[in-house]
Each structure stands twice: as C-alpha cells, then as structure tokens.
Design an enzyme around this catalytic site. Structure first.
Site, PDB file in Angstrom:
ATOM      1  N   SER A  62      66.130  53.939  50.706  1.00  0.00           N
ATOM      2  CA  SER A  62      65.700  54.532  51.961  1.00  0.00           C
ATOM      3  C   SER A  62      65.645  56.051  51.954  1.00  0.00           C
ATOM      4  O   SER A  62      65.106  56.655  52.884  1.00  0.00           O
ATOM      5  CB  SER A  62      66.627  54.074  53.089  1.00  0.00           C
ATOM      6  OG  SER A  62      67.982  54.330  52.748  1.00  0.00           O
ATOM      7  N   TYR A  63      66.188  56.713  50.941  1.00  0.00           N
ATOM      8  CA  TYR A  63      66.191  58.176  50.933  1.00  0.00           C
ATOM      9  C   TYR A  63      64.754  58.704  50.893  1.00  0.00           C
ATOM     10  O   TYR A  63      63.990  58.400  49.975  1.00  0.00           O
ATOM     11  CB  TYR A  63      66.958  58.722  49.731  1.00  0.00           C
ATOM     12  CG  TYR A  63      68.455  58.588  49.795  1.00  0.00           C
ATOM     13  CD1 TYR A  63      69.123  58.313  50.987  1.00  0.00           C
ATOM     14  CD2 TYR A  63      69.227  58.750  48.653  1.00  0.00           C
ATOM     15  CE1 TYR A  63      70.508  58.197  51.029  1.00  0.00           C
ATOM     16  CE2 TYR A  63      70.610  58.639  48.690  1.00  0.00           C
ATOM     17  CZ  TYR A  63      71.240  58.362  49.876  1.00  0.00           C
ATOM     18  OH  TYR A  63      72.609  58.240  49.918  1.00  0.00           O
ATOM     19  N   GLY A  64      64.451  59.503  51.904  1.00  0.00           N
ATOM     20  CA  GLY A  64      63.112  60.085  51.959  1.00  0.00           C
ATOM     21  C   GLY A  64      62.010  59.058  52.110  1.00  0.00           C
ATOM     22  O   GLY A  64      60.859  59.316  51.746  1.00  0.00           O
TER      23      GLY A  64
END
Length: 321
Positions: A62-64
């Site tokens: 989910s990062y970025g």
C-alpha cells in the site's frame, strides 16, 4: 555493516534497514499518494543504502499506492543489486477503504500483486501490516503458512500488534503446526515505548526478532520541531501529524532540549543518538530508518559506531519519563 540473524530464521539482516514508506507517497495514506520521494529520489536513496552496506529494504503493497513496491522492483531489475525484500499486507493498494484485511482469499491475491510489482518470485520477508479484527487469526495464519510452504515467502512476521495478539498467534501456530510469526515490527523510540509493555518480553522468550520502525518518532527526536515555531514544510507534522499530535506539549519540548544537550556532549546529532538508543536494546535485530535524502543516511550509519551502555540507555530514557 553489522548484521544480525532474524530470530530463529536463517535470514541475516543488516542492522539498518531502508524504510521505503515515502517512495511515491507517505505511507499508506491515499490522500498522499503521489507525494513523498519521486522515483529518481527513491533510486538515489537505494543506491546510497546499498553502497553503505544496507541490504534490507522494507516496503508494503500500500505504500504510495503500489509505487514503492514497483520502484523497488524496478531498481533491483536495473541495478542487479542484491537486497532482502520485506513487504506487508493489509491496506488497499488503490486506497479503497473497503478493500483491506487479512482473509485467506485476500492474502493469496495480494501476494501475487506484490511479487509482480517487486519483479520477483519469492519474498524474503512478509508481514501482516495490522491485526484484522474481522478475520479469525487462524485463517490468516493458515494462509501465511500456505505462502511459506509454496516457496513464495521465506518467513512471516507481524507489525503493529500487542503482546496479547502476538501470544494468541504463536499459540495457534504452535498447536496447529503452522509457520509462525518469526519477528515483530512495531514503532519503538524514546517517545514511543509501548513494546516494553510485553511485546519485547514475548520476543525474548520465544526467540523472535524485532525490527522497529520510526526510531526518530516522526522527526521529533531530530529536534526539528520547536516550541512556538511553525513546523518545517514537508515534515511529517505537516503531512500526517495525527500519530504525533499528543507530543505537542511543554513536557516533550523540555525533554528534547535535554536530549539535544546529551547528543551535543557526545558530539553527535540528536538523530544519531536516538537511533543508537534503539539499536542498543538487546532484543532489537535491526532498525528500519526512513531517510528523505542520501546524506541523511550518514546520521543513521553513525549510530552503529555509538555503543551505549545499559546505564546510558536508562539515563536517556529517563529524560522522557
């Protein structure tokens, strides 16, 4: 670069890990997808990390909005550089609040997306990003066990859970003969000491690794936030302040001033002393650091040279009591 074995696994981690949570965003917050470091800036950070001997890269699906995993995968493919890959599952890659959790179906689907973005057929380390109150922990553990047995994941761990949740997961894994959580990744720093309330004791008893993140408490322990002054543009307190709002008080400012004096007495930056304090805990395997620029890595690397005694650890901790 020092290395340490991760719990009972055969994985050797550099004692500093590169946190990739700001690549293409600020963590998993959909409102901030597209912000954070650009791809070129992320590549420069990864180049500097490997040059310094850091071989442990920490990211999440989910990062970025998937950018972090994609850029790490692209960098590895272009550079041909070895790096242990650690990713996480729970939050939505697209930012859809309804698409999250740790059900079997979702874990088996999400691992495929992570492997594709990272351009690999196997992850070294895979963590549950948050506990899922809507899915029985047994279902989650069975799914993770499938990933280990299939060879898609080398070892599994857990992030952001408390001692009771960890105890339950370990009991179920042991009773059912499933792959167990081999390490924990929670926030731990001089201003956030919650792991000392039980998680670290369980890690010690069960031989688990511990790879804390946010050793600088969102930048507070660098001294960048000053009493009565506006927060620096682009800092965590201007982008995602919610986890740290409780720190905005006179007690914190006073403690940080004393901490800065302690760093100055050792001729080091406050950030170096803060990271050294975390590294000095006997249960800490490696610390995940999140520099925004390559030169900030030097501050973290200096912490490896700053050995702290138990007495020094206690004295520094007492500044924040």
């Amino acid at each position: 670069m020092e290395t340490a074995r991760l719990g009972r696994t055969d994985v050797e981690l550099s004692r500093l890990g590169l946190g990739c949570g700001n690549f293409g965003g600020v963590g998993s917050d959909p409102k901030l997808f597209g912000q954070g470091e650009s791809q070129d800036e992320a590549f420069a950070l990864m180049d500097a990390a490997v040059a310094a001997g850091i071989t442990f890269f920490d990211t999440a699906a989910s990062y970025g909005g998937g950018r972090s995993e994609s850029w790490v995968g692209r960098w590895r493919a272009e550079r041909g550089a070895p790096a242990l890959l650690s990713s996480k599952v729970y939050w939505s890659v697209s930012g859809d609040p309804g698409n999250r959790g740790l059900s079997r179906e979702r874990i088996l689907r999400e691992i495929e997306g992570s492997l594709e973005r990272l351009q690999t057929d196997r992850l070294d380390l895979y963590l549950t990003h948050e506990p899922d109150p809507e899915t029985p922990i047994e279902e989650t553990l069975r799914a993770l066990d499938e990933l280990v047995r299939s060879g898609k994941v080398r070892a599994v761990g857990a992030s952001n859970l408390d001692a009771a949740q960890l105890e339950e997961a370990l009991e179920i894994s042991g009773r059912l003969g499933l792959a167990r959580y081999e390490w924990v990744q929670n926030e731990y720093n001089l201003l956030q000491r919650e792991p000392e309330d039980g998680v670290l004791s369980v890690c010690k008893r069960e031989g688990l690794g511990f790879t804390p993140f946010s050793p600088l408490a969102g930048g507070w322990l660098t001294g960048k936030y000053r009493r009565g002054e506006d927060h620096p543009p682009g800092s965590r307190m201007t982008l995602r302040p919610e986890p740290y709002l409780e720190l905005e008080n006179e007690r914190t400012y006073r403690a940080i001033e004393e901490f800065e004096a302690a760093a100055a007495a050792r001729s080091v930056e406050p950030a170096t002393l803060a990271i050294a304090w975390v590294l000095s805990h006997p249960q800490v395997t490696a610390v995940v650091v999140g520099p925004r620029r390559p030169e900030q890595l030097e501050t973290a690397l200096a912490a490896l040279e700053l050995g702290l005694s138990g007495q020094e650890r206690d004295e520094l901790a007492n500044l924040f009591v």
